[in-house]
Design a protein around this motif. Structure first.
Motif, PDB file in Angstrom:
ATOM      1  N   MET A 130       0.836  -1.203   0.000  1.00  0.00           N
ATOM      2  CA  MET A 130       0.000   0.000   0.000  1.00  0.00           C
ATOM      3  C   MET A 130       0.871   1.254   0.000  1.00  0.00           C
ATOM      4  SD  MET A 130      -2.897  -1.227   2.742  1.00  0.00           S
ATOM      5  CE  MET A 130      -3.686   0.371   2.765  1.00  0.00           C
ATOM      6  N   SER A 131       1.959   1.219   0.752  1.00  0.00           N
ATOM      7  CA  SER A 131       2.871   2.359   0.780  1.00  0.00           C
ATOM      8  C   SER A 131       3.517   2.583  -0.576  1.00  0.00           C
ATOM      9  CB  SER A 131       3.944   2.143   1.849  1.00  0.00           C
ATOM     10  OG  SER A 131       4.929   3.157   1.797  1.00  0.00           O
ATOM     11  N   ALA A 132       3.989   1.499  -1.200  1.00  0.00           N
ATOM     12  CA  ALA A 132       4.665   1.630  -2.490  1.00  0.00           C
ATOM     13  C   ALA A 132       3.760   2.218  -3.560  1.00  0.00           C
ATOM     14  CB  ALA A 132       5.185   0.261  -2.942  1.00  0.00           C
ATOM     15  N   VAL A 186       6.436   4.844 -15.735  1.00  0.00           N
ATOM     16  CA  VAL A 186       5.765   4.969 -14.442  1.00  0.00           C
ATOM     17  C   VAL A 186       5.748   3.621 -13.727  1.00  0.00           C
ATOM     18  CG1 VAL A 186       3.599   5.518 -13.287  1.00  0.00           C
ATOM     19  CG2 VAL A 186       4.379   6.926 -15.186  1.00  0.00           C
ATOM     20  N   ARG A 187       5.558   2.546 -14.493  1.00  0.00           N
ATOM     21  CA  ARG A 187       5.554   1.218 -13.880  1.00  0.00           C
ATOM     22  C   ARG A 187       6.950   0.850 -13.369  1.00  0.00           C
ATOM     23  NH1 ARG A 187       1.545  -3.153 -16.707  1.00  0.00           N
ATOM     24  NH2 ARG A 187      -0.350  -1.879 -16.712  1.00  0.00           N
ATOM     25  N   VAL A 188       7.969   1.303 -14.029  1.00  0.00           N
ATOM     26  CA  VAL A 188       9.338   1.065 -13.558  1.00  0.00           C
ATOM     27  C   VAL A 188       9.541   1.766 -12.212  1.00  0.00           C
ATOM     28  CG1 VAL A 188      11.788   1.363 -14.087  1.00  0.00           C
ATOM     29  CG2 VAL A 188      10.173   0.839 -15.919  1.00  0.00           C
ATOM     30  N   PHE A 189       9.032   2.983 -12.114  1.00  0.00           N
ATOM     31  CA  PHE A 189       9.094   3.736 -10.864  1.00  0.00           C
ATOM     32  C   PHE A 189       8.480   2.939  -9.718  1.00  0.00           C
ATOM     33  CE2 PHE A 189       7.027   6.602  -7.845  1.00  0.00           C
ATOM     34  CZ  PHE A 189       8.017   7.531  -7.556  1.00  0.00           C
ATOM     35  N   TYR A 190       7.304   2.401  -9.953  1.00  0.00           N
ATOM     36  CA  TYR A 190       6.623   1.661  -8.891  1.00  0.00           C
ATOM     37  C   TYR A 190       7.237   0.286  -8.662  1.00  0.00           C
ATOM     38  CZ  TYR A 190       3.103   5.277  -8.520  1.00  0.00           C
ATOM     39  OH  TYR A 190       2.473   6.482  -8.290  1.00  0.00           O
ATOM     40  N   ALA A 191       7.882  -0.285  -9.672  1.00  0.00           N
ATOM     41  CA  ALA A 191       8.592  -1.552  -9.475  1.00  0.00           C
ATOM     42  C   ALA A 191       9.752  -1.365  -8.500  1.00  0.00           C
ATOM     43  CB  ALA A 191       9.105  -2.083 -10.813  1.00  0.00           C
ATOM     44  N   VAL A 192      10.472  -0.266  -8.640  1.00  0.00           N
ATOM     45  CA  VAL A 192      11.564   0.023  -7.712  1.00  0.00           C
ATOM     46  C   VAL A 192      11.012   0.260  -6.310  1.00  0.00           C
ATOM     47  CG1 VAL A 192      13.430   1.639  -7.162  1.00  0.00           C
ATOM     48  CG2 VAL A 192      13.044   0.939  -9.528  1.00  0.00           C
ATOM     49  N   LEU A 209       8.318  -1.063  -5.050  1.00  0.00           N
ATOM     50  CA  LEU A 209       7.937  -2.362  -4.499  1.00  0.00           C
ATOM     51  C   LEU A 209       9.156  -3.112  -3.987  1.00  0.00           C
ATOM     52  CD1 LEU A 209       5.264  -3.466  -7.130  1.00  0.00           C
ATOM     53  CD2 LEU A 209       4.848  -2.908  -4.721  1.00  0.00           C
ATOM     54  N   PHE A 210      10.274  -2.944  -4.670  1.00  0.00           N
ATOM     55  CA  PHE A 210      11.521  -3.551  -4.216  1.00  0.00           C
ATOM     56  C   PHE A 210      11.951  -2.966  -2.869  1.00  0.00           C
ATOM     57  CE2 PHE A 210      16.261  -3.124  -4.294  1.00  0.00           C
ATOM     58  CZ  PHE A 210      16.553  -4.450  -4.013  1.00  0.00           C
ATOM     59  N   PHE A 240       5.638   5.782   5.394  1.00  0.00           N
ATOM     60  CA  PHE A 240       6.194   6.590   4.310  1.00  0.00           C
ATOM     61  C   PHE A 240       7.679   6.338   4.098  1.00  0.00           C
ATOM     62  CE2 PHE A 240       2.534   9.459   5.494  1.00  0.00           C
ATOM     63  CZ  PHE A 240       1.811   9.216   4.333  1.00  0.00           C
ATOM     64  N   ALA A 241       8.444   6.207   5.175  1.00  0.00           N
ATOM     65  CA  ALA A 241       9.892   6.032   5.030  1.00  0.00           C
ATOM     66  C   ALA A 241      10.252   4.688   4.415  1.00  0.00           C
ATOM     67  CB  ALA A 241      10.572   6.175   6.393  1.00  0.00           C
ATOM     68  N   SER A 242       9.391   3.676   4.589  1.00  0.00           N
ATOM     69  CA  SER A 242       9.718   2.328   4.141  1.00  0.00           C
ATOM     70  C   SER A 242       9.854   2.214   2.632  1.00  0.00           C
ATOM     71  CB  SER A 242       8.654   1.349   4.639  1.00  0.00           C
ATOM     72  OG  SER A 242       7.380   1.683   4.113  1.00  0.00           O
TER      73      SER A 242
END
Length: 607
Positions: A61-63, A126-132, A134-135, A175-177
């Motif tokens: 959810m944070s990512a 944008v999906r690359v941004f969110y993939a990072v 999620l990592f 948020f920090a995670s």
């Protein structure tokens, strides 16, 4: 025969009184340790499934919903990563090879995920941004799960469950995670190192600490010292070898990677330390705050959890047998780090990230110890009225913390998410044609990164809106890209003439329909707009990003008759809103008591 006569015969009157029950060590059931030195034998662990599942859900959810809290995250980390992946992006002076303050080892560690994601999603950056992201969330899940399981095995399920709930839901950890920052990486290392320390793996704990310092944030070394020193005192040889080998290997790898990108032998880790500690780095150029800044910030992000964490030392005399020395060693960096950072003139919220998990652990220990404050120390099984009330108070306090945390998280996401969402609209306007230009004025510091700029956009350009500091400029491939030392960069935060799309005209030469007076000049009583005007040439822009607030001076957007808004989202006006209502979401009152501006994306009207 002799052996038989020496055996005791049970049941004789001379052995034990008939009314006394007979016990052996095999009959005694394991009981909870009254001294608190460890978890009860029947309460040895929370298990791995619950922490992994709960943290995994919340980190996901944070990512996917986290905002970008700091422009430093964008320009010092997302932009260099974008350059490595797509050969375009903004560069800050810290990445100039003349200064080489930032480690490319940290960037390429995330490129290991970003590169496959860029192949998988092709042009959908944008999906690359969110993939990072999620990592990053996955790293947080693993580190925090180890900490929670270690707490459960050492101190029982109750304390571990409290810590798990706070790690999941407090706004600071939420948020920090998933923030792309070295201080967040050091936070992961802090959780993992503390967990390994509690699991009696001191060598691994020190090795992880070295990774958090060298690969993450070098200044966080101060926060890792208690675990390192206590681990050395326990198993010096094993711990020393683990820490030394890990540190030397990472330092050597960092120097080699710096050479590959900066094209000269240097150490970004050493350069950063020298600049800020020995080299007279002028961090005050980027803003200063008072000594209470982190106390206010800590309450905003952790509410009553932060207050309870600060009280941990206060309850230690009562719970000393329970928490000393191991938990005290784990929690002590919170106080060391808070005191040290509060003495520094330049303060930022992200500087406190490394000790965020420790805030949750310390607060959980205090809540778990509520009954001990009223229990007779000579009677561990005392169940007087105050003890029973303290037990009831524990879930009530935890619920209050979690509700306030949710209110804070909701307020930030809904109040300040507009920049991320507005830039996503650009991908739906590719009819503007290749080579389009996106112009950004005073909103440069909320730029969410080049991952939100579609390929048809040729460039993003800054237009002057009164800011006089040094802005990021694009990586210059003609000068060598990452190895370049552009002359327009400096370490004094002085603006460069190359950073703006700017022209100077006399009043009688400008055309109102093509040029717009800077809003900063219109609001400045000491400025004289009738002499020499600083004006922006917006003819070169295809799109314009602007935040329109309810201010006495006109905004740029309202002066541009040749532009049409194609996206507009509400944005919480921090200056005109009440601190309580803007910080925490209170149903009904949040919308009514806060003031909102409009975050707009304009597109030039075709003639």
């Amino acid at each position: 025969m002799a052996l038989a006569t020496r055996q005791r015969r049970p049941g004789l009157p001379s052995d034990l009184p008939p009314s006394s029950p007979t016990y052996t060590k095999f009959d005694k059931k394991p009981a909870a340790r009254s001294d608190g030195g460890g978890a009860p034998e029947d309460d040895r662990g929370l298990g791995w499934f619950m922490p992994l599942f709960a943290l995994g859900m919340l980190r996901y959810m944070s990512a996917t919903s986290n905002i970008v809290h700091d422009c430093d995250e964008v320009f010092n980390y997302w932009e260099p990563l974008h350059y490595l992946l797509y050969k375009s992006g903004f560069q800050t002076w810290e990445y100039s090879s003349q200064f080489a303050l930032r480690s490319y080892l940290y960037i390429i560690f995330h490129e290991l995920v970003g590169q496959p994601a860029s192949w998988l999603y092709a042009e959908d950056k944008v999906r690359v941004f969110y993939a990072v992201r999620l990592f990053l969330g996955l790293l947080s899940v693993i580190a925090d799960s180890v900490l929670v399981v270690a707490l459960s095995r050492k101190y029982g399920k109750r304390l571990a469950s409290y810590a798990l709930a706070m790690l999941c839901l407090t706004s600071g950890c939420f948020f920090a995670s998933t923030s792309f920052l070295p201080s967040s990486f050091s936070m992961y290392a802090m959780s993992l190192s503390s967990g390994l320390f509690l699991l009696e793996k001191p060598a691994m704990a020190v090795a992880v600490s070295a990774v958090g310092v060298i690969l993450g944030w070098p200044f966080s070394i101060l926060a890792f010292l208690p675990v390192v020193f206590y681990s050395l005192a326990r198993r010096f040889k094993q711990v020393f070898l683990a820490g030394a080998v890990t540190s030397l290997a990472l330092l050597a790898l960092s120097v080699y990677v710096d050479y590959l990108y900066y094209k000269r032998w240097t150490s970004s880790v050493l350069n950063l330390l020298v600049y800020n500690v020995l080299g007279g780095g002028e961090s005050h150029l980027y803003g200063t705050e008072g000594p209470l800044y982190y106390l206010r910030n800590g309450f905003n992000n952790f509410n009553f959890c932060f207050v309870l964490a600060l009280l941990f030392l206060g309850i230690l005399p009562i719970a000393r047998k329970k928490y000393a020395p191991d938990l005290l060693v784990v929690v002590s960096p919170l106080y060391i780090w808070l005191a040290f950072m509060s003495l520094q003139p330049h303060k930022e919220e992200r500087f406190l990230y490394p000790v965020y998990p420790l805030i949750c652990v310390a607060a959980s220990a205090v809540i778990e110890s509520f009954p001990d404050l009223f229990r007779d120390k000579y009677n561990p099984n005392d169940k007087n009225l105050m003890v029973m009330a303290a037990k009831i108070l524990r879930p009530l306090v935890l619920s209050l913390i979690l509700c306030a945390s949710h209110a804070r998280t909701f307020s930030l996401i809904n109040g300040y998410a507009a920049p991320l969402e507005v830039y996503k609209i650009l991908e739906h306007h590719d009819d503007a044609g290749p080579g389009s230009v996106v112009c950004v004025g005073s909103e440069w510091h909320r730029y969410p990164s080049s991952f939100f700029i579609p390929d048809y956009v040729g460039q993003v350009r800054w237009i002057d809106d009164g800011f006089r500091g040094l802005l990021p400029l694009p990586f210059n491939s003609s000068m060598g890209g990452t190895s370049a030392a552009p002359p327009y960069f400096n370490d004094k935060n002085k603006a460069s003439n190359d950073q703006y799309v700017i022209y100077f005209f006399l009043l009688n030469k400008f055309k109102p329909d093509a040029l717009v007076i800077s809003a900063s000049l219109l609001s400045c009583p000491r400025c004289n707009p009738l002499s020499t005007l600083q004006l922006q040439d917006v003819d070169a822009c295809t799109f314009l990003v602007e935040l329109q607030l309810n201010r006495p001076y006109p905004s740029r957007g309202s002066n541009l008759s040749t532009w049409e808004p194609i996206a507009a989202l509400p944005y919480l006006d921090r200056e005109l809103s009440h601190p309580l209502y803007r910080s925490f979401f209170i149903p009904y009152l949040w919308q009514q008591r806060n003031v909102f501006g409009m975050y707009k994306l304009f597109k030039r009207i075709s003639k």
